[in-house]
Motif scaffolding. Sequence first.
Motif, mmCIF file in Angstrom:
data_model
loop_
_atom_site.group_PDB
_atom_site.id
_atom_site.type_symbol
_atom_site.label_atom_id
_atom_site.label_comp_id
_atom_site.label_asym_id
_atom_site.label_seq_id
_atom_site.Cartn_x
_atom_site.Cartn_y
_atom_site.Cartn_z
ATOM 1 N N SER A 15 0.846 -1.194 0.000
ATOM 2 C CA SER A 15 0.000 0.000 0.000
ATOM 3 C C SER A 15 0.882 1.244 0.000
ATOM 4 O O SER A 15 1.958 1.270 0.585
ATOM 5 C CB SER A 15 -0.944 0.003 1.203
ATOM 6 O OG SER A 15 -0.214 0.071 2.409
ATOM 7 N N GLY A 16 0.446 2.250 -0.695
ATOM 8 C CA GLY A 16 1.186 3.501 -0.750
ATOM 9 C C GLY A 16 2.157 3.597 -1.912
ATOM 10 O O GLY A 16 2.758 4.634 -2.137
ATOM 11 N N PHE A 17 2.323 2.509 -2.665
ATOM 12 C CA PHE A 17 3.202 2.548 -3.830
ATOM 13 C C PHE A 17 2.395 2.967 -5.056
ATOM 14 O O PHE A 17 1.215 2.640 -5.192
ATOM 15 C CB PHE A 17 3.841 1.185 -4.083
ATOM 16 C CG PHE A 17 4.935 0.839 -3.112
ATOM 17 C CD1 PHE A 17 6.223 1.319 -3.304
ATOM 18 C CD2 PHE A 17 4.672 0.052 -2.013
ATOM 19 C CE1 PHE A 17 7.238 0.997 -2.406
ATOM 20 C CE2 PHE A 17 5.674 -0.279 -1.111
ATOM 21 C CZ PHE A 17 6.961 0.206 -1.306
ATOM 22 N N ALA A 18 3.052 3.664 -5.960
ATOM 23 C CA ALA A 18 2.414 4.089 -7.206
ATOM 24 C C ALA A 18 2.104 2.874 -8.077
ATOM 25 O O ALA A 18 2.744 1.824 -7.950
ATOM 26 C CB ALA A 18 3.330 5.054 -7.952
ATOM 27 N N GLU A 19 1.155 3.023 -8.969
ATOM 28 C CA GLU A 19 0.701 1.908 -9.811
ATOM 29 C C GLU A 19 1.827 1.243 -10.609
ATOM 30 O O GLU A 19 1.883 0.007 -10.647
ATOM 31 C CB GLU A 19 -0.417 2.376 -10.748
ATOM 32 C CG GLU A 19 -1.143 1.240 -11.432
ATOM 33 C CD GLU A 19 -1.861 0.310 -10.459
ATOM 34 O OE1 GLU A 19 -1.858 -0.911 -10.723
ATOM 35 O OE2 GLU A 19 -2.405 0.780 -9.455
ATOM 36 N N PRO A 20 2.736 1.993 -11.235
ATOM 37 C CA PRO A 20 3.823 1.302 -11.959
ATOM 38 C C PRO A 20 4.684 0.444 -11.031
ATOM 39 O O PRO A 20 5.079 -0.663 -11.398
ATOM 40 C CB PRO A 20 4.642 2.447 -12.553
ATOM 41 C CG PRO A 20 3.672 3.574 -12.670
ATOM 42 C CD PRO A 20 2.773 3.430 -11.468
ATOM 43 N N TRP A 52 7.620 3.063 -20.264
ATOM 44 C CA TRP A 52 7.967 3.155 -18.841
ATOM 45 C C TRP A 52 8.763 4.423 -18.528
ATOM 46 O O TRP A 52 8.908 4.780 -17.366
ATOM 47 C CB TRP A 52 8.769 1.929 -18.417
ATOM 48 C CG TRP A 52 7.916 0.718 -18.200
ATOM 49 C CD1 TRP A 52 7.520 -0.175 -19.123
ATOM 50 C CD2 TRP A 52 7.338 0.297 -16.964
ATOM 51 N NE1 TRP A 52 6.738 -1.147 -18.548
ATOM 52 C CE2 TRP A 52 6.609 -0.878 -17.214
ATOM 53 C CE3 TRP A 52 7.364 0.796 -15.660
ATOM 54 C CZ2 TRP A 52 5.920 -1.556 -16.222
ATOM 55 C CZ3 TRP A 52 6.680 0.101 -14.678
ATOM 56 C CH2 TRP A 52 5.962 -1.047 -14.956
ATOM 57 N N GLU A 53 9.309 5.068 -19.537
ATOM 58 C CA GLU A 53 10.198 6.221 -19.337
ATOM 59 C C GLU A 53 9.617 7.298 -18.397
ATOM 60 O O GLU A 53 10.318 7.768 -17.504
ATOM 61 C CB GLU A 53 10.572 6.844 -20.685
ATOM 62 C CG GLU A 53 11.625 7.916 -20.588
ATOM 63 C CD GLU A 53 12.950 7.404 -20.038
ATOM 64 O OE1 GLU A 53 13.598 8.174 -19.298
ATOM 65 O OE2 GLU A 53 13.332 6.257 -20.327
ATOM 66 N N PRO A 54 8.350 7.689 -18.515
ATOM 67 C CA PRO A 54 7.819 8.734 -17.621
ATOM 68 C C PRO A 54 7.770 8.325 -16.144
ATOM 69 O O PRO A 54 7.658 9.166 -15.266
ATOM 70 C CB PRO A 54 6.400 8.986 -18.134
ATOM 71 C CG PRO A 54 6.313 8.345 -19.471
ATOM 72 C CD PRO A 54 7.367 7.282 -19.516
ATOM 73 N N TYR A 55 7.844 7.043 -15.878
ATOM 74 C CA TYR A 55 7.695 6.536 -14.511
ATOM 75 C C TYR A 55 9.018 6.183 -13.837
ATOM 76 O O TYR A 55 9.040 5.858 -12.652
ATOM 77 C CB TYR A 55 6.810 5.282 -14.514
ATOM 78 C CG TYR A 55 5.513 5.469 -15.245
ATOM 79 C CD1 TYR A 55 4.503 6.276 -14.726
ATOM 80 C CD2 TYR A 55 5.288 4.857 -16.469
ATOM 81 C CE1 TYR A 55 3.313 6.463 -15.403
ATOM 82 C CE2 TYR A 55 4.098 5.037 -17.152
ATOM 83 C CZ TYR A 55 3.113 5.839 -16.619
ATOM 84 O OH TYR A 55 1.945 6.025 -17.282
ATOM 85 N N MET A 56 10.106 6.200 -14.574
ATOM 86 C CA MET A 56 11.366 5.649 -14.084
ATOM 87 C C MET A 56 11.891 6.323 -12.820
ATOM 88 O O MET A 56 12.349 5.645 -11.902
ATOM 89 C CB MET A 56 12.430 5.669 -15.180
ATOM 90 C CG MET A 56 12.159 4.671 -16.287
ATOM 91 S SD MET A 56 11.841 2.983 -15.713
ATOM 92 C CE MET A 56 13.396 2.556 -14.995
ATOM 93 N N ASP A 57 11.872 7.642 -12.722
ATOM 94 C CA ASP A 57 12.401 8.313 -11.530
ATOM 95 C C ASP A 57 11.637 7.893 -10.277
ATOM 96 O O ASP A 57 12.245 7.552 -9.260
ATOM 97 C CB ASP A 57 12.360 9.828 -11.689
ATOM 98 C CG ASP A 57 13.391 10.348 -12.680
ATOM 99 O OD1 ASP A 57 14.367 9.621 -12.965
ATOM 100 O OD2 ASP A 57 13.208 11.477 -13.171
#
Length: 82
Positions: A15-20, A52-57
């Motif tokens: 819980s608390g983690f982003a969807e990706p 996936w590039e927008p989510y990597m950071d």
Amino acid sequence: MPGLRLRLKASFDVSGFAEPTLTILKAMKKYGIIVADNGSNWYISGESNENWEPYMDDLVSDLRKVHGSDFEVVDTGPVLTK
């Protein structure tokens, strides 16, 4: 010879983690990971995909919250050699 097979413990709170990040954590719980001695600490590799590039950071930041102690060793049975 393959590396050590580990699985993220079922009790690990996602819980608390982003969807990706959830996508990867759920796969680690279901399928596990293989740890190989390739010179880096807990380096994760996978197939490249520009989606996936927008989510990597955020993904890298989230995965820093997962520690070795959050995994369990998967017993794959005896090693057979010929």
